[in-house]
Design a protein around this motif. Structure first.
Motif, PDB file in Angstrom:
ATOM      1  N   GLU A 122       0.829  -1.214   0.000  1.00 20.21           N
ATOM      2  CA  GLU A 122       0.000   0.000   0.000  1.00 20.21           C
ATOM      3  C   GLU A 122       0.864   1.264   0.000  1.00 20.21           C
ATOM      4  N   ASN A 123       2.014   1.210   0.664  1.00  9.93           N
ATOM      5  CA  ASN A 123       2.907   2.371   0.738  1.00  9.93           C
ATOM      6  C   ASN A 123       3.874   2.439  -0.440  1.00  9.93           C
ATOM      7  N   ALA A 124       4.394   1.284  -0.851  1.00  7.13           N
ATOM      8  CA  ALA A 124       5.468   1.235  -1.855  1.00  7.13           C
ATOM      9  C   ALA A 124       5.068   1.860  -3.187  1.00  7.13           C
ATOM     10  N   LYS A 125       3.782   1.801  -3.531  1.00  9.81           N
ATOM     11  CA  LYS A 125       3.373   2.356  -4.825  1.00  9.81           C
ATOM     12  C   LYS A 125       3.383   3.889  -4.839  1.00  9.81           C
ATOM     13  N   PHE A 126       3.458   4.501  -3.668  1.00  7.01           N
ATOM     14  CA  PHE A 126       3.421   5.959  -3.592  1.00  7.01           C
ATOM     15  C   PHE A 126       4.758   6.590  -3.224  1.00  7.01           C
ATOM     16  N   ILE A 127       5.744   5.777  -2.908  1.00  9.46           N
ATOM     17  CA  ILE A 127       7.061   6.299  -2.524  1.00  9.46           C
ATOM     18  C   ILE A 127       8.139   5.588  -3.339  1.00  9.46           C
ATOM     19  N   ILE A 128       9.351   6.065  -3.203  1.00 11.41           N
ATOM     20  CA  ILE A 128      10.504   5.385  -3.776  1.00 11.41           C
ATOM     21  C   ILE A 128      11.275   4.834  -2.579  1.00 11.41           C
ATOM     22  N   PRO A 129      11.074   3.535  -2.264  1.00 14.15           N
ATOM     23  CA  PRO A 129      11.700   2.961  -1.060  1.00 14.15           C
ATOM     24  C   PRO A 129      13.213   3.127  -1.050  1.00 14.15           C
ATOM     25  N   TRP A 130      13.735   3.349   0.144  1.00 16.09           N
ATOM     26  CA  TRP A 130      15.164   3.483   0.356  1.00 16.09           C
ATOM     27  C   TRP A 130      15.723   2.170   0.890  1.00 16.09           C
ATOM     28  N   SER A 131      17.013   1.971   0.702  1.00 15.28           N
ATOM     29  CA  SER A 131      17.700   0.832   1.308  1.00 15.28           C
ATOM     30  C   SER A 131      17.935   1.155   2.790  1.00 15.28           C
ATOM     31  N   LYS A 132      18.206   0.108   3.553  1.00 14.04           N
ATOM     32  CA  LYS A 132      18.531   0.302   4.967  1.00 14.04           C
ATOM     33  C   LYS A 132      19.753   1.208   5.097  1.00 14.04           C
ATOM     34  N   GLU A 133      20.731   1.022   4.189  1.00 17.18           N
ATOM     35  CA  GLU A 133      21.958   1.835   4.220  1.00 17.18           C
ATOM     36  C   GLU A 133      21.654   3.314   3.973  1.00 17.18           C
ATOM     37  N   LYS A 134      20.720   3.597   3.075  1.00 18.83           N
ATOM     38  CA  LYS A 134      20.359   5.002   2.810  1.00 18.83           C
ATOM     39  C   LYS A 134      19.702   5.620   4.044  1.00 18.83           C
ATOM     40  N   HIS A 135      18.857   4.852   4.727  1.00 17.83           N
ATOM     41  CA  HIS A 135      18.261   5.354   5.974  1.00 17.83           C
ATOM     42  C   HIS A 135      19.334   5.585   7.038  1.00 17.83           C
ATOM     43  N   GLU A 136      20.314   4.686   7.132  1.00 20.77           N
ATOM     44  CA  GLU A 136      21.406   4.852   8.102  1.00 20.77           C
ATOM     45  C   GLU A 136      22.159   6.150   7.836  1.00 20.77           C
ATOM     46  N   LYS A 137      22.453   6.414   6.561  1.00 19.96           N
ATOM     47  CA  LYS A 137      23.156   7.659   6.199  1.00 19.96           C
ATOM     48  C   LYS A 137      22.311   8.883   6.531  1.00 19.96           C
ATOM     49  N   ALA A 138      20.992   8.775   6.331  1.00 19.98           N
ATOM     50  CA  ALA A 138      20.099   9.898   6.647  1.00 19.98           C
ATOM     51  C   ALA A 138      20.092  10.180   8.149  1.00 19.98           C
ATOM     52  N   ILE A 139      20.103   9.131   8.960  1.00 18.61           N
ATOM     53  CA  ILE A 139      20.126   9.306  10.417  1.00 18.61           C
ATOM     54  C   ILE A 139      21.387  10.046  10.846  1.00 18.61           C
ATOM     55  N   GLU A 140      22.505   9.766  10.188  1.00 21.21           N
ATOM     56  CA  GLU A 140      23.798  10.370  10.531  1.00 21.21           C
ATOM     57  C   GLU A 140      23.983  11.769   9.946  1.00 21.21           C
ATOM     58  N   ASN A 141      23.185  12.133   8.951  1.00 22.37           N
ATOM     59  CA  ASN A 141      23.339  13.397   8.231  1.00 22.37           C
ATOM     60  C   ASN A 141      22.778  14.559   9.061  1.00 22.37           C
ATOM     61  N   THR A 142      23.608  15.570   9.318  1.00 21.18           N
ATOM     62  CA  THR A 142      23.170  16.704  10.142  1.00 21.18           C
ATOM     63  C   THR A 142      22.164  17.608   9.422  1.00 21.18           C
ATOM     64  N   ASP A 143      21.987  17.432   8.105  1.00 18.64           N
ATOM     65  CA  ASP A 143      21.020  18.222   7.344  1.00 18.64           C
ATOM     66  C   ASP A 143      19.637  17.550   7.298  1.00 18.64           C
ATOM     67  N   ILE A 144      19.544  16.333   7.859  1.00 21.35           N
ATOM     68  CA  ILE A 144      18.305  15.556   7.792  1.00 21.35           C
ATOM     69  C   ILE A 144      17.817  15.210   9.196  1.00 21.35           C
ATOM     70  N   LEU A 145      16.505  15.305   9.379  1.00 19.04           N
ATOM     71  CA  LEU A 145      15.857  14.884  10.615  1.00 19.04           C
ATOM     72  C   LEU A 145      15.007  13.660  10.285  1.00 19.04           C
ATOM     73  N   HIS A 146      15.385  12.521  10.843  1.00 22.51           N
ATOM     74  CA  HIS A 146      14.705  11.245  10.602  1.00 22.51           C
ATOM     75  C   HIS A 146      13.983  10.917  11.905  1.00 22.51           C
ATOM     76  N   LEU A 147      12.659  10.872  11.877  1.00 25.54           N
ATOM     77  CA  LEU A 147      11.856  10.741  13.091  1.00 25.54           C
ATOM     78  C   LEU A 147      10.940   9.532  13.060  1.00 25.54           C
ATOM     79  N   ILE A 148      10.718   8.966  14.222  1.00 26.47           N
ATOM     80  CA  ILE A 148       9.717   7.917  14.406  1.00 26.47           C
ATOM     81  C   ILE A 148       8.484   8.578  15.015  1.00 26.47           C
ATOM     82  N   VAL A 149       7.322   8.231  14.473  1.00 26.38           N
ATOM     83  CA  VAL A 149       6.036   8.674  15.025  1.00 26.38           C
ATOM     84  C   VAL A 149       5.547   7.548  15.930  1.00 26.38           C
TER      85      VAL A 149
END
Length: 163
Positions: A23-50
């Protein structure tokens, strides 16, 4: 009802499972786990859990980019909620817009949305986002091409909304 916290590496299984959900994948471009890891470490990005505040149970995640943007423009890269129809998206937007415009003091929050994602498009409009334009057939997929609407809300528009 909901709270936001920074995503931790232990949350990435949940994040990736939400992205791979049909249901979600058709509306987004899924990222790899590694891309999410890099986003968490990136000071220009805020990665949040709801999270559901009552049960401390994750219900979705949000990614915001542009924290270091000198023009005070933030991009809502992604908001993905697991259980639809429970008001989690609406409440998440209330929390994130408040953070963007009150705590971070941004002037503009923008996003893009696939033109066929009507559920999200209507949610964004209800949240005060305005269509700025359409990137016609800018994404290639197995069926052909898809278009994206660019939408934004300004701090002045946020301040005139009922919170």
């Amino acid at each position: 009802m909901l709270s936001l916290r920074k995503t931790e590496l232990r949350d990435l299984g949940f994040v990736c499972s939400l992205e791979s959900n049909e249901e979600n994948a058709k509306f987004i471009i899924p990222w790899s786990k590694e891309k999410h890891e890099k986003a968490i470490e990136n000071t220009d990005i805020l990665h949040l859990i709801v999270e559901d505040s009552q049960w401390n149970h994750p219900v979705g995640y949000i990614i915001i980019a542009g924290l270091e943007n000198p023009n005070l423009n933030l991009e809502l890269v992604r908001i993905t909620i697991g259980e639809k129809g429970k008001g989690y998206g609406k409440e998440s937007f209330r929390l994130i817009k408040n953070w963007v415009f009150t705590k971070h003091n941004a002037n503009r929050l923008w996003l893009d949305v696939k033109v066929n994602n009507m559920r999200a498009f209507h949610l964004y409009k209800k949240q005060g986002f305005v269509v700025e334009g359409t990137l016609r057939e800018c994404l290639k997929n197995e069926k052909g091409f898809e278009s994206l609407h660019i939408m934004s809300i300004l701090k002045s528009e946020f301040e005139n909304q009922d919170h």
